[in-house]
Design a protein around this motif. Structure first.
Motif, PDB file in Angstrom:
ATOM      1  N   SER A  48       0.759  -1.210   0.002  1.00 29.97           N
ATOM      2  CA  SER A  48      -0.038   0.151  -0.266  1.00 29.97           C
ATOM      3  C   SER A  48       0.744   1.229  -0.078  1.00 29.97           C
ATOM      4  O   SER A  48       1.956   1.209   0.203  1.00 29.97           O
ATOM      5  CB  SER A  48      -0.960  -0.007   1.386  1.00 29.97           C
ATOM      6  OG  SER A  48       0.030   0.228   2.578  1.00 29.97           O
ATOM      7  N   ALA A  77      -8.115   0.334  -0.557  1.00 26.71           N
ATOM      8  CA  ALA A  77      -6.938   0.693  -0.729  1.00 26.71           C
ATOM      9  C   ALA A  77      -6.226   0.074  -2.301  1.00 26.71           C
ATOM     10  O   ALA A  77      -6.871  -0.701  -2.677  1.00 26.71           O
ATOM     11  CB  ALA A  77      -5.779   0.449   0.386  1.00 26.71           C
ATOM     12  N   TRP A  78      -5.207   0.678  -2.468  1.00 32.54           N
ATOM     13  CA  TRP A  78      -4.494   0.438  -3.853  1.00 32.54           C
ATOM     14  C   TRP A  78      -3.297  -0.257  -3.250  1.00 32.54           C
ATOM     15  O   TRP A  78      -2.695   0.178  -2.296  1.00 32.54           O
ATOM     16  CB  TRP A  78      -4.185   1.517  -4.893  1.00 32.54           C
ATOM     17  CG  TRP A  78      -5.284   2.086  -5.441  1.00 32.54           C
ATOM     18  CD1 TRP A  78      -5.860   3.106  -5.138  1.00 32.54           C
ATOM     19  CD2 TRP A  78      -6.037   1.493  -6.631  1.00 32.54           C
ATOM     20  NE1 TRP A  78      -6.875   3.433  -6.179  1.00 32.54           N
ATOM     21  CE2 TRP A  78      -7.094   2.612  -6.725  1.00 32.54           C
ATOM     22  CE3 TRP A  78      -5.789   0.378  -7.207  1.00 32.54           C
ATOM     23  CZ2 TRP A  78      -7.697   2.046  -8.016  1.00 32.54           C
ATOM     24  CZ3 TRP A  78      -6.475   0.015  -8.509  1.00 32.54           C
ATOM     25  CH2 TRP A  78      -7.646   0.979  -8.871  1.00 32.54           C
ATOM     26  N   LEU A  79      -3.022  -1.564  -4.039  1.00 31.09           N
ATOM     27  CA  LEU A  79      -1.599  -2.060  -3.756  1.00 31.09           C
ATOM     28  C   LEU A  79      -0.778  -1.710  -4.947  1.00 31.09           C
ATOM     29  O   LEU A  79      -1.420  -1.952  -6.089  1.00 31.09           O
ATOM     30  CB  LEU A  79      -1.775  -3.566  -3.255  1.00 31.09           C
ATOM     31  CG  LEU A  79      -2.538  -3.785  -2.030  1.00 31.09           C
ATOM     32  CD1 LEU A  79      -2.424  -5.317  -1.794  1.00 31.09           C
ATOM     33  CD2 LEU A  79      -2.032  -3.075  -0.885  1.00 31.09           C
TER      34      LEU A  79
END
Length: 122
Positions: free
Chosen positions: A23, A62-64
Motif C-alpha cells: 500500500s 486501498a490500492w496495492l
C-alpha cells in the motif's frame, strides 16, 4: 522502461525489497528516514504506474503497488538502452567486459555458454 529519478528509485527499492504488493502507507513507512509527505509517495507511485514500471491493484478501499519487473530485469534494460546509444556496440561491449571483476566475468561466461544437454555427464 526508461530511467528513474532518484525518488522513483527509492520507491522502487522499497517495492523490490518487500517482494509483495504494498500500500502507499507501507511504501511511505519504508521511506520514513526521508521525511516525505504521504501524498508525495502516492504521487510517485501514480507516476510509476503511468510509466508502466509498477502495477496497481485494488485491495478493498486501498490500492496495492508492485513492480512489473525485477530489479535485475530493470538494470538489464538500462544496460541495453545504454548500448543503443553507441554507434559501435562491439567496442562498448569490449570496454565493458574489460571493466568487470573476475567474478563478474565468470558470471558472463557462464551466461553465454551454450546450454548443456540433459543427458550429458556432469
Amino acid at each position: 522502461m526508461g530511467r528513474l529519478g532518484e525518488l522513483e528509485r527509492a520507491v522502487m527499492d522499497v517495492l523490490w525489497a518487500h517482494g509483495v504488493p504494498l500500500s502507499v502507507r507501507a511504501v511511505h513507512e519504508g521511506l520514513a528516514e526521508r521525511d516525505l509527505a504521504y501524498t508525495t509517495v502516492m504521487t510517485v507511485l501514480t507516476r510509476l504506474v503511468g510509466k508502466n514500471v509498477v502495477r496497481r491493484e485494488r485491495a478493498g478501499r486501498a490500492w496495492l503497488y508492485a513492480p512489473l519487473a525485477s530489479r535485475e530485469e530493470y538494470v538489464a534494460e538500462l544496460m541495453l538502452e545504454a548500448l543503443a546509444l553507441t554507434g559501435d556496440r562491439d567496442s562498448a561491449l569490449v570496454r565493458f567486459a574489460h571493466s568487470v571483476s573476475s567474478d563478474e566475468a565468470d558470471a558472463l561466461r557462464k551466461a553465454l555458454a551454450p546450454p548443456r544437454d540433459e543427458g550429458e555427464a556432469r
